[in-house]
Design a protein around this motif. Structure first.
Motif, PDB file in Angstrom:
ATOM      1  N   GLU A   1       0.881  -0.976   0.186  1.00  0.00           N
ATOM      2  CA  GLU A   1      -0.020   0.048   0.028  1.00  0.00           C
ATOM      3  C   GLU A   1       0.680   1.125   0.132  1.00  0.00           C
ATOM      4  O   GLU A   1       0.469   2.324  -0.650  1.00  0.00           O
ATOM      5  N   ASP A   2       2.165   1.320   0.805  1.00  0.00           N
ATOM      6  CA  ASP A   2       2.706   2.484   0.711  1.00  0.00           C
ATOM      7  C   ASP A   2       3.512   2.707  -0.616  1.00  0.00           C
ATOM      8  O   ASP A   2       3.754   3.716  -0.961  1.00  0.00           O
ATOM      9  N   LYS A   3       3.851   1.758  -1.242  1.00  0.00           N
ATOM     10  CA  LYS A   3       4.389   1.791  -2.485  1.00  0.00           C
ATOM     11  C   LYS A   3       3.596   2.292  -3.665  1.00  0.00           C
ATOM     12  O   LYS A   3       3.832   3.194  -4.566  1.00  0.00           O
ATOM     13  N   GLY A   4       2.051   2.031  -3.449  1.00  0.00           N
ATOM     14  CA  GLY A   4       1.083   2.687  -4.361  1.00  0.00           C
ATOM     15  C   GLY A   4       0.902   3.975  -3.906  1.00  0.00           C
ATOM     16  O   GLY A   4       0.719   4.732  -5.001  1.00  0.00           O
ATOM     17  N   ARG A   5       1.023   4.348  -2.583  1.00  0.00           N
ATOM     18  CA  ARG A   5       0.649   5.796  -2.231  1.00  0.00           C
ATOM     19  C   ARG A   5       2.127   6.664  -2.755  1.00  0.00           C
ATOM     20  O   ARG A   5       1.879   7.724  -3.504  1.00  0.00           O
ATOM     21  N   HIS A   6       3.212   5.834  -2.845  1.00  0.00           N
ATOM     22  CA  HIS A   6       4.290   6.802  -3.082  1.00  0.00           C
ATOM     23  C   HIS A   6       4.495   7.019  -4.595  1.00  0.00           C
ATOM     24  O   HIS A   6       4.890   7.818  -5.114  1.00  0.00           O
ATOM     25  N   ARG A   7       3.898   5.916  -5.592  1.00  0.00           N
ATOM     26  CA  ARG A   7       3.775   6.192  -7.014  1.00  0.00           C
ATOM     27  C   ARG A   7       2.856   7.173  -6.913  1.00  0.00           C
ATOM     28  O   ARG A   7       3.396   7.841  -8.020  1.00  0.00           O
ATOM     29  N   ALA A   8       1.826   7.298  -6.391  1.00  0.00           N
ATOM     30  CA  ALA A   8       0.791   8.297  -6.891  1.00  0.00           C
ATOM     31  C   ALA A   8       1.324   9.554  -6.575  1.00  0.00           C
ATOM     32  O   ALA A   8       1.060  10.569  -7.232  1.00  0.00           O
ATOM     33  N   THR A   9       2.029   9.674  -5.374  1.00  0.00           N
ATOM     34  CA  THR A   9       2.513  11.046  -5.077  1.00  0.00           C
ATOM     35  C   THR A   9       3.561  11.421  -5.913  1.00  0.00           C
ATOM     36  O   THR A   9       3.810  12.707  -6.404  1.00  0.00           O
ATOM     37  N   LEU A  10       4.536  10.535  -6.565  1.00  0.00           N
ATOM     38  CA  LEU A  10       5.409  10.811  -7.411  1.00  0.00           C
ATOM     39  C   LEU A  10       4.969  11.120  -8.795  1.00  0.00           C
ATOM     40  O   LEU A  10       5.270  12.054  -9.293  1.00  0.00           O
ATOM     41  N   ALA A  11       3.711  10.470  -9.120  1.00  0.00           N
ATOM     42  CA  ALA A  11       3.218  10.853 -10.586  1.00  0.00           C
ATOM     43  C   ALA A  11       2.674  12.200 -10.266  1.00  0.00           C
ATOM     44  O   ALA A  11       2.586  13.015 -11.188  1.00  0.00           O
ATOM     45  N   SER A  12       2.012  12.493  -9.511  1.00  0.00           N
ATOM     46  CA  SER A  12       1.145  13.767  -9.104  1.00  0.00           C
ATOM     47  C   SER A  12       2.478  14.976  -8.998  1.00  0.00           C
ATOM     48  O   SER A  12       2.085  15.943  -9.643  1.00  0.00           O
ATOM     49  N   LYS A  13       3.573  14.795  -8.661  1.00  0.00           N
ATOM     50  CA  LYS A  13       4.734  15.675  -8.485  1.00  0.00           C
ATOM     51  C   LYS A  13       5.053  15.791 -10.123  1.00  0.00           C
ATOM     52  O   LYS A  13       5.540  16.890 -10.644  1.00  0.00           O
ATOM     53  N   LEU A  14       5.360  14.677 -10.550  1.00  0.00           N
ATOM     54  CA  LEU A  14       5.875  14.803 -12.083  1.00  0.00           C
ATOM     55  C   LEU A  14       4.808  15.385 -12.737  1.00  0.00           C
ATOM     56  O   LEU A  14       5.364  16.354 -13.706  1.00  0.00           O
ATOM     57  N   GLY A  15       3.685  15.120 -12.601  1.00  0.00           N
ATOM     58  CA  GLY A  15       2.583  15.825 -13.448  1.00  0.00           C
ATOM     59  C   GLY A  15       2.592  17.398 -13.396  1.00  0.00           C
ATOM     60  O   GLY A  15       2.325  17.983 -14.236  1.00  0.00           O
ATOM     61  N   SER A  16       2.634  17.702 -12.115  1.00  0.00           N
ATOM     62  CA  SER A  16       2.671  19.032 -11.900  1.00  0.00           C
ATOM     63  C   SER A  16       3.919  19.711 -12.319  1.00  0.00           C
ATOM     64  O   SER A  16       3.667  21.081 -13.035  1.00  0.00           O
ATOM     65  N   ALA A  17       5.105  19.337 -12.302  1.00  0.00           N
ATOM     66  CA  ALA A  17       6.242  19.626 -12.842  1.00  0.00           C
ATOM     67  C   ALA A  17       6.287  19.856 -14.367  1.00  0.00           C
ATOM     68  O   ALA A  17       6.602  20.704 -15.170  1.00  0.00           O
ATOM     69  N   LEU A  18       5.685  18.755 -14.914  1.00  0.00           N
ATOM     70  CA  LEU A  18       5.169  18.936 -16.387  1.00  0.00           C
ATOM     71  C   LEU A  18       4.377  19.934 -17.062  1.00  0.00           C
ATOM     72  O   LEU A  18       4.382  20.577 -17.765  1.00  0.00           O
ATOM     73  N   SER A  19       3.108  20.075 -16.073  1.00  0.00           N
ATOM     74  CA  SER A  19       2.458  21.139 -16.444  1.00  0.00           C
ATOM     75  C   SER A  19       2.969  22.531 -16.154  1.00  0.00           C
ATOM     76  O   SER A  19       2.779  23.281 -17.060  1.00  0.00           O
ATOM     77  N   TRP A  20       3.596  22.831 -15.452  1.00  0.00           N
ATOM     78  CA  TRP A  20       4.328  23.939 -15.288  1.00  0.00           C
ATOM     79  C   TRP A  20       5.318  24.289 -16.281  1.00  0.00           C
ATOM     80  O   TRP A  20       5.388  25.436 -16.851  1.00  0.00           O
ATOM     81  N   ALA A  21       6.226  23.144 -16.654  1.00  0.00           N
ATOM     82  CA  ALA A  21       7.204  23.265 -17.920  1.00  0.00           C
ATOM     83  C   ALA A  21       6.302  23.604 -19.061  1.00  0.00           C
ATOM     84  O   ALA A  21       6.861  24.377 -19.905  1.00  0.00           O
TER      85      ALA A  21
END
Length: 134
Positions: A1-21
């Motif tokens: 469950e922690d891996k899934g939450r970590h992946r979701a957080t990482l994907a969210s951060k990556l998505g935010s960085a890509l939207s800003w770029a």
């Protein structure tokens, strides 16, 4: 469950960085054109209709985001801010180009009047001398 939450957080951060770029590139695309227009004192070759359509599209997109706003949900602003900011800045850049079109058209009309030997409705002195000596 922690891996899934970590992946979701990482994907969210990556998505935010890509939207800003992506939004930074989208905004920056107008700046060279504004500068080129300024240096040439002309908007020749540009379609003002395209910039009007861009303003309409960005305004509609911004309104669609704002109309989906959910009161009391602070994350809404975090998630949508890059898109709203890029729309507002792009609208400002497009309005600048439309203003340049109006300004440089007026300048080119004034220049054409001067080149045709007429300024403020009076014939050019050289043209008058040429006609009177003929």
């Amino acid at each position: 469950e922690d891996k899934g939450r970590h992946r979701a957080t990482l994907a969210s951060k990556l998505g935010s960085a890509l939207s800003w770029a992506a939004n930074l590139v989208y905004i920056a695309a107008r700046v060279p054109q504004i500068h080129k227009n300024y240096m040439r004192k002309s908007v020749e070759g540009l379609s003002m209709l395209m910039f009007c359509c861009s303003i309409g599209g960005n305004t509609s997109y911004s309104l669609s985001i704002l109309l989906r706003m959910q009161p009391g949900r602070a994350s809404f602003w975090v998630e949508t801010f890059p898109y709203l900011l890029s729309c507002l800045i792009t609208i400002g850049c497009d309005l600048t180009i439309l203003m340049q079109s109006r300004w440089y058209k007026t300048r080119s009309d004034d220049d054409a009047t001067t080149l045709n030997g007429v300024e403020n409705g009076a014939p050019d002195a050289v043209a008058t001398d040429y006609i009177s000596h003929k």
